[in-house]
Design a protein around this motif. Structure first.
Motif, PDB file in Angstrom:
ATOM      1  N   ILE A 144     -39.785  -2.185 -17.417  1.00  0.00           N
ATOM      2  CA  ILE A 144     -40.451  -2.145 -16.118  1.00  0.00           C
ATOM      3  C   ILE A 144     -40.322  -3.529 -15.492  1.00  0.00           C
ATOM      4  CG2 ILE A 144     -42.633  -1.788 -14.894  1.00  0.00           C
ATOM      5  CD1 ILE A 144     -43.565  -0.110 -17.321  1.00  0.00           C
ATOM      6  N   TYR A 145     -39.779  -3.570 -14.275  1.00  0.00           N
ATOM      7  CA  TYR A 145     -39.701  -4.817 -13.513  1.00  0.00           C
ATOM      8  C   TYR A 145     -40.411  -4.596 -12.198  1.00  0.00           C
ATOM      9  CZ  TYR A 145     -36.196  -6.297 -16.876  1.00  0.00           C
ATOM     10  OH  TYR A 145     -35.546  -6.625 -18.036  1.00  0.00           O
ATOM     11  N   SER A 146     -41.396  -5.427 -11.912  1.00  0.00           N
ATOM     12  CA  SER A 146     -42.174  -5.314 -10.683  1.00  0.00           C
ATOM     13  C   SER A 146     -42.681  -3.887 -10.472  1.00  0.00           C
ATOM     14  CB  SER A 146     -41.341  -5.740  -9.468  1.00  0.00           C
ATOM     15  OG  SER A 146     -40.872  -7.062  -9.656  1.00  0.00           O
ATOM     16  N   GLY A 147     -43.094  -3.255 -11.575  1.00  0.00           N
ATOM     17  CA  GLY A 147     -43.683  -1.930 -11.495  1.00  0.00           C
ATOM     18  C   GLY A 147     -42.683  -0.785 -11.452  1.00  0.00           C
ATOM     19  N   ILE A 148     -41.378  -1.076 -11.417  1.00  0.00           N
ATOM     20  CA  ILE A 148     -40.341  -0.037 -11.353  1.00  0.00           C
ATOM     21  C   ILE A 148     -39.793   0.235 -12.747  1.00  0.00           C
ATOM     22  CG2 ILE A 148     -38.158   0.677 -10.294  1.00  0.00           C
ATOM     23  CD1 ILE A 148     -40.341   0.088  -8.222  1.00  0.00           C
TER      24      ILE A 148
END
Length: 144
Positions: A83-87
């Motif tokens: 997960i990066y920045s919620g994605i």
């Protein structure tokens, strides 16, 4: 991808119920997992079959499926992606599991943590997991 089984054990002078609550109660989870990343937390439920996100304060981390949850005995996660920045980004990690086993003896609880890890994460786990389970021990033995 070649996975290696990493195994960590610690004995804790507390009941399995106590150790379990330290591991998975929201507040104490944040405390012991600070060994990995300060401010770590999880979102979702820990019911078998459900998805859970393990995040840092910047909404980065990984998402996993709860494969097994036997209270006070065993918790197994299958890591599905990052997960990066919620994605969420699914990753082909194969059998990347993280398993917690609690075993009660007459005098203490043995906590075993088994992680199937790729070479890429091995040194991170070998450095951080001993500190993390030491935190679990400290919390379980010293919390009221």
């Amino acid at each position: 991808m070649k996975m290696e089984l990493l195994k960590f054990e610690i004995t804790i002078d507390a009941t399995p119920e106590k150790v379990w609550s330290v591991l998975w109660d929201e507040l104490s989870f944040r405390q012991w997992t600070s060994a990995f990343t300060e401010g770590s937390y999880y979102m979702g439920t820990l019911e078998e079959g459900s998805k859970v996100q393990f995040l840092d304060p910047e909404n980065n981390g990984m998402f996993s499926k709860v494969v097994k949850n036997i209270p006070q005995k065993e918790m197994v996660f299958l890591h599905l992606g990052e997960i990066y920045s919620g994605i969420e980004t699914p990753m082909d990690w194969g059998d990347a599991t993280e398993s917690y086993f609690l075993e009660e003896t007459e005098y203490f609880t043995k906590l075993t943590l088994e992680i199937k890890s790729s070479e890429e994460f091995k040194s991170f786990f070998e450095e951080k997991v001993p500190m993390a389970i030491q935190n679990v021990k400290h919390l379980a033995e010293n919390q009221l």
